[in-house]
Write an enzyme that holds these catalytic residues in place. Structure first.
Site, PDB file in Angstrom:
ATOM      1  N   LYS A   5       1.132  -1.321   0.078  1.00  0.00           N
ATOM      2  CA  LYS A   5       0.042   0.165   0.333  1.00  0.00           C
ATOM      3  C   LYS A   5       1.364   1.562  -0.179  1.00  0.00           C
ATOM      4  CE  LYS A   5      -3.417   0.509   3.318  1.00  0.00           C
ATOM      5  NZ  LYS A   5      -2.891   1.865   4.065  1.00  0.00           N
TER       6      LYS A   5
ATOM      7  N   GLY B  50      -5.372   7.520   5.716  1.00  0.00           N
ATOM      8  CA  GLY B  50      -4.343   8.136   6.320  1.00  0.00           C
ATOM      9  C   GLY B  50      -2.968   8.773   5.169  1.00  0.00           C
TER      10      GLY B  50
ATOM     11  N   SER C 174       6.840   8.695  12.620  1.00  0.00           N
ATOM     12  CA  SER C 174       5.836   8.830  11.474  1.00  0.00           C
ATOM     13  C   SER C 174       7.070   9.075  10.215  1.00  0.00           C
ATOM     14  CB  SER C 174       4.995   9.789  11.678  1.00  0.00           C
ATOM     15  OG  SER C 174       3.898   9.812  10.719  1.00  0.00           O
TER      16      SER C 174
ATOM     17  N   GLN D 153       4.619   8.900   7.602  1.00  0.00           N
ATOM     18  CA  GLN D 153       3.429  10.427   6.731  1.00  0.00           C
ATOM     19  C   GLN D 153       4.241  10.878   6.661  1.00  0.00           C
ATOM     20  OE1 GLN D 153       0.084   8.638   8.275  1.00  0.00           O
ATOM     21  NE2 GLN D 153      -0.152   6.662   6.834  1.00  0.00           N
TER      22      GLN D 153
ATOM     23  N   ASP E 247       1.967  -1.630  11.580  1.00  0.00           N
ATOM     24  CA  ASP E 247       0.031  -1.573  11.181  1.00  0.00           C
ATOM     25  C   ASP E 247       0.079  -3.076  11.825  1.00  0.00           C
ATOM     26  OD1 ASP E 247       0.084   0.700  10.031  1.00  0.00           O
ATOM     27  OD2 ASP E 247       0.914   0.227   8.183  1.00  0.00           O
TER      28      ASP E 247
ATOM     29  N   LYS F 235      -4.900   5.039  14.648  1.00  0.00           N
ATOM     30  CA  LYS F 235      -4.659   4.760  13.207  1.00  0.00           C
ATOM     31  C   LYS F 235      -6.112   4.731  13.609  1.00  0.00           C
ATOM     32  CE  LYS F 235      -0.779   3.983  12.800  1.00  0.00           C
ATOM     33  NZ  LYS F 235       0.522   4.478  11.678  1.00  0.00           N
TER      34      LYS F 235
HETATM   35  C1  S3P Z   1       2.640   5.064   6.399  1.00  0.00           C
HETATM   36  C2  S3P Z   1       2.978   5.279   6.807  1.00  0.00           C
HETATM   37  C3  S3P Z   1       2.663   4.934   8.896  1.00  0.00           C
HETATM   38  C4  S3P Z   1       1.216   3.085   8.545  1.00  0.00           C
HETATM   39  C5  S3P Z   1       0.361   3.984   7.660  1.00  0.00           C
HETATM   40  C6  S3P Z   1       1.885   3.815   6.154  1.00  0.00           C
HETATM   41  C7  S3P Z   1       3.321   5.371   5.220  1.00  0.00           C
HETATM   42  O1  S3P Z   1       1.798   5.319   9.440  1.00  0.00           O
HETATM   43  O2  S3P Z   1       0.534   3.013   9.614  1.00  0.00           O
HETATM   44  O3  S3P Z   1      -0.145   2.638   7.715  1.00  0.00           O
HETATM   45  O4  S3P Z   1       2.913   4.960   3.922  1.00  0.00           O
HETATM   46  O5  S3P Z   1       3.323   6.217   5.020  1.00  0.00           O
HETATM   47  P1  S3P Z   1       2.867   6.714  10.178  1.00  0.00           P
HETATM   48  O6  S3P Z   1       3.452   7.263   9.867  1.00  0.00           O
HETATM   49  O7  S3P Z   1       1.235   7.485  11.191  1.00  0.00           O
HETATM   50  O8  S3P Z   1       3.031   5.463  11.576  1.00  0.00           O
END
Ligand code: S3P
Length: 452
Positions: free
Chosen positions: A32, A106, A182, A184, A334, A361
């Site tokens: 993903k 998210g 994080s 993200q 995750d 989450k």
């Molecule tokens: C992700 C980062 C994670 C993860 C999310 C996907 C990404 O979140 O939980 O499903 O693709 O950068 P966080 O950065 O908030 O930990």
């Protein structure tokens, strides 16, 4: 998506009947995180990007539709999960006509915030009930420090409104210490950094997934990283360009984890999962499950499109409870709902701490899993940043998934060790990350019955 649509769409219940044996040789869908980034970077690149192994889940389709709404031509995914993105360069996006509907994702809203902060037009983003409750302050704060005209609602949740930069304005580079581990937030700031004057740096307090750094490099955008006392510091200079390339998305280790746990907890059997992404920033679940005595053999290790992949051979194992190493938490962030099911089937207590991020989450995953496990007869003690789970006998009952795909899939696999039927409510969101989960689970020997 409106609240009304949320309610109307959320009608899928899965009845999971006990079964003893698993066997099979399977492929899980594409990763993903990589699928989102392949669309985003393909759109911002000059030239045509070909993606193979794309995840056709609702979250990644939401990212795709967002870029289509900003004038990017995208073909696919076809039946073999190939996608073609006709990139228009870093300054080629155009103003969307309406609010961008991000659905449940998210990753999309947070990474897009960084990209949209650098544009010269206004955008608005919101999503479904779950996304609209999630914290956006973590990306708004650094983007405002960079001079972006971006806001969220007063409680820090969506909608995210970005009024765009004036013709003579540019973002300012910042040196940002992430308040939480994080990927993200790190990615959001780095993507905004492509539009900034000077060099933007992000230091992460714990290792987080590095797909953004790897994929930007594959698209020819220079990214540097050094180790510092405070953690890894990643830097990006504004003003370079992305050049289209071919991206091979590996199988998603997060989706594979449901089948790893299924293979381990089943009373008998073995499952082989092929082509699983083995990026070192993602393998926390393998470390944890192996420490729990899980037999997971990592074979045929190779590189595919800049990411390490392997085939995993997972065999039924007598699991034991452990104290989870906090360093594995961001590397397995995750995977905890599935790991909690392994803990429920292990002898002794499994203790997790330092995992407060699980509470923000798609649902509060500590509470949602504890509630379901208690309903199924398992002893749990909840802490603000973790949980203790005492292994025992899973019984039967009805559990809520709280609209959370990973909670739904975790309780589905728990049926392998339950004494009776488990009914899981609100399972529609399984399609956000794993559209063929039920079919694949039934193929390896589970008995899942979806009822609309
Ligand atoms: C992700 C980062 C994670 C993860 C999310 C996907 C990404 O979140 O939980 O499903 O693709 O950068 P966080 O950065 O908030 O930990």
């Amino acid at each position: 998506m409106s609240n009304l649509q949320d309610k109307k769409n959320n009608t899928l219940t899965i009845t999971a009947k006990p079964s003893n044996k698993v066997s099979g040789n399977i492929l899980v869908p594409g990763d993903k995180s990589c699928s989102h980034r392949s669309i985003m970077f393909g759109a911002l690149a000059e030239g045509t990007t070909h993606i193979s192994g794309f995840l056709p889940g609702q979250d990644c389709l939401a990212t795709m539709n967002t870029f289509k709404a900003m004038g990017i031509e995208i073909e696919g995914p076809d039946s073999e999960h190939n996608v073609t993105v006709h990139g228009k360069g870093l300054h080629g996006l155009s103003k969307p006509e309406a609010l961008l509907d991000i659905g449940n994702s998210g990753t999309s809203i947070r990474l897009l915030s960084g990209i949209l902060a650098g544009q010269r037009f206004e955008t608005r983003m919101a999503g479904d009930n779950s996304l609209n409750k999630r914290p956006m302050g973590r990306v708004i704060t650094p983007l405002q420090l960079m001079g972006a005209n971006i806001t969220a609602a007063s409680d820090g949740t969506p909608p995210v409104v970005c009024s765009g930069l004036a013709a003579d304005e540019k973002l300012n580079a910042i040196d940002y210490l992430l308040p939480m581990a994080s990927a993200q937030v790190k990615s959001c700031v780095l993507l905004a950094g492509m539009y900034a004057n000077g060099t933007t740096s992000v230091t992460e307090p714990g290792i987080t997934r590095d797909h953004t750094e790897r994929m930007l490099t594959a698209f020819g955008y220079p990214v540097k990283s050094i180790e510092t006392e405070q953690g890894k510091k990643i830097s990006i200079e504004g003003g370079h360009k992305l050049t289209a390339c071919d991206i091979q998305v590996p199988g998603d280790i997060s989706s594979a984890t449901f089948f790893m746990v299924a293979g381990l907890i089943a009373k008998e059997g073995q499952i082989t999962i092929r082509n699983v992404g083995m990026n070192p920033t993602r393998i926390g679940a393998i470390n944890i499950l192996q420490q729990m005595n899980g037999k997971i053999l990592v074979t045929n290790e190779r590189l595919a499109g800049g990411e390490p992949v392997a085939d995993l051979v997972v065999s039924s194992s007598p699991l034991k409870g452990i104290d989870i190493d906090e360093r594995d938490v961001p590397l397995a962030i995750d995977e905890f709902p599935a790991i909690f099911i392994a803990a429920a089937c292990a002898t002794g207590i499994t203790r997790l701490r330092g995992a407060e991020e699980l509470r923000v989450k798609e649902s509060d995953r500590i509470q949602a899993m504890a509630d379901g496990l208690v309903e199924l007869g398992i002893d749990c003690t909840v802490y603000p940043d973790g949980i203790d789970i005492t292994g025992g006998q899973l019984t039967s009952g009805t559990v809520e998934s709280h609209d959370d795909h990973r909670i739904a899939m975790s309780f589905a696999i728990s049926s392998l060790r339950a004494t009776g039927e488990i009914t899981i409510l609100e399972c529609d969101n399984v399609a956000t990350s794993f559209p063929n989960f039920v079919a694949l689970a039934n193929q390896v020997g589970l008995t899942l019955i979806p009822n609309n």
